[in-house]
Motif scaffolding. Structure first.
Motif, mmCIF file in Angstrom:
data_model
loop_
_atom_site.group_PDB
_atom_site.id
_atom_site.type_symbol
_atom_site.label_atom_id
_atom_site.label_comp_id
_atom_site.label_asym_id
_atom_site.label_seq_id
_atom_site.Cartn_x
_atom_site.Cartn_y
_atom_site.Cartn_z
ATOM 1 N N UNK A 82 0.314 -1.494 0.036
ATOM 2 C CA UNK A 82 -0.256 0.183 -0.360
ATOM 3 C C UNK A 82 0.630 0.693 0.553
ATOM 4 N N UNK A 83 1.207 1.606 -1.184
ATOM 5 C CA UNK A 83 2.420 2.712 -1.021
ATOM 6 C C UNK A 83 1.355 3.731 -0.894
ATOM 7 N N UNK A 84 2.218 5.307 -0.097
ATOM 8 C CA UNK A 84 2.373 5.817 0.950
ATOM 9 C C UNK A 84 2.425 6.706 1.290
ATOM 10 N N UNK A 85 1.850 7.768 1.763
ATOM 11 C CA UNK A 85 2.986 9.299 1.928
ATOM 12 C C UNK A 85 2.854 9.469 3.565
ATOM 13 N N UNK A 86 4.076 9.699 4.472
ATOM 14 C CA UNK A 86 3.924 9.930 5.909
ATOM 15 C C UNK A 86 3.893 11.493 6.215
ATOM 16 N N UNK A 87 3.534 12.478 6.321
ATOM 17 C CA UNK A 87 3.372 13.782 6.392
ATOM 18 C C UNK A 87 3.519 14.064 7.938
ATOM 19 N N UNK A 88 5.363 15.138 7.231
ATOM 20 C CA UNK A 88 5.570 16.354 8.440
ATOM 21 C C UNK A 88 5.189 17.240 8.494
#
Length: 330
Positions: A82-88
């Protein structure tokens, strides 16, 4: 089996059929030792109905703790289904966004050293940062050598589509990649307009070109002896044709449309030879692309931020920050 060295996300398969509103969590913490700094919790799944071109048997996401120093967190994750972005999110957004693509030789993705460390540093300076956990080409996805590029293109488009939500200016979206993630970043900077997937929603009408690209000790060539053998094999297979090697060597795809680039490499890098960066630099100059290049005599490979401490190469984040200001970021 779960032990202090690895964590298998057994609930991921169930999550694949969950509502599109339920985002996949970040890669897991490992064992009883907590990270030195808290992990982010906000994520953005790239593909609302699941990633396209899935293999018959989805990979299983595994997180491994590779740290040898109790003061440093050094995880790697493989089997991205499940490709995804982790947000900062920064405390005070400056309007600039950064998509970070960690390395890992296309066999894994380095979570902390080439992802979260630089994400925190940039967020402290006002950038909104998105760390990309992209699919790996050896896992059997239909897109083959374009699978990570597809995720990167989709990520940039989603960031721009949600610019208002994050206080981002759509013309200030940059990309940064390390090692094999540097190859993904180089692909994105040079092949951003290629049709590598079928559009899934309105976001895909957006532009996937980053406004600047930072390639850190990046894999570039897919031709031996310059190529990193492991990345080459996983991306193209054991016996790629010269035409396939050329098509996926990022320097061969540089054009006048390639965004301004920041290049970093250590000359004693024995994993990805510095000539990879020099070839990309030469191609950028030939195409009339603005390029800033910083070479350090020592530093080796995979230094990120934490392994650069105490060495001249530790200056690189400051050098990048100064360069990015000249490009209208920050």
């Amino acid at each position: 089996m779960i032990d202090r060295r690895s964590a298998i996300l057994g609930t991921l398969a169930a999550g694949l059929s969950a509502s599109a509103a339920a985002q996949t969590p970040p890669p897991a913490r490992v064992g009883s030792r907590l990270p030195r700094l808290p992990d982010p919790t906000e994520t953005i799944d790239l593909w609302p109905a699941g990633a396209p071109g899935a293999p018959p048997k989805l990979p299983v996401e595994v997180v491994v703790d590779r740290a040898t120093d109790a003061a440093v967190t050094d995880r790697a994750v493989q089997g991205i289904a499940r490709p995804r972005m982790v947000v900062f999110r920064p405390a005070k957004p400056n309007g600039s966004a950064m998509l970070v693509m960690p390395g890992g030789g296309y066999v894994r993705i380095v979570v902390d050293r080439e992802g979260y460390e630089i994400a925190r540093w940039l967020a402290d300076r006002g950038w909104t940062v998105f760390v990309l956990f992209y699919r790996l080409p050896g896992d059997g996805w239909a897109a083959g050598p374009n699978v990570a590029l597809s995720d990167a293109q989709r990520a940039i488009r989603l960031i721009r589509a949600r610019a208002d939500k994050y206080g981002i200016k759509p013309e200030r979206v940059a990309a940064m990649g390390f090692s094999a993630g540097g190859h993904v970043c180089g692909d994105l900077a040079t092949r951003f307009a290629e049709d590598t997937y079928t559009p899934v929603d309105a976001a895909d009408r957006g532009n996937a070109r980053p406004d600047a690209a930072a390639l850190m000790y990046a894999v570039q060539s897919m031709a031996l002896p310059l190529a990193h053998p492991g990345s080459r094999t996983l991306l193209l297979g054991p016996s790629p044709t010269p035409a396939l090697e050329y098509a996926h060597s990022t320097a061969s795809n540089v054009t006048a449309a390639t965004p301004p680039c920041f290049l970093l490499h250590a000359e004693n890098d024995r994993t990805v030879p510095v000539d990879n960066t020099l070839a990309f630099r030469a191609a950028a100059i030939k195409a009339g692309v603005a390029v800033e290049t910083h070479l350090f005599a020592t530093g080796g490979h995979g230094f990120g931020m934490s392994r650069a401490v105490g060495k001249p190469v530790a200056l690189w984040p400051t050098l990048f920050a100064e360069w990015s200001h000249t490009q209208g970021f920050g």
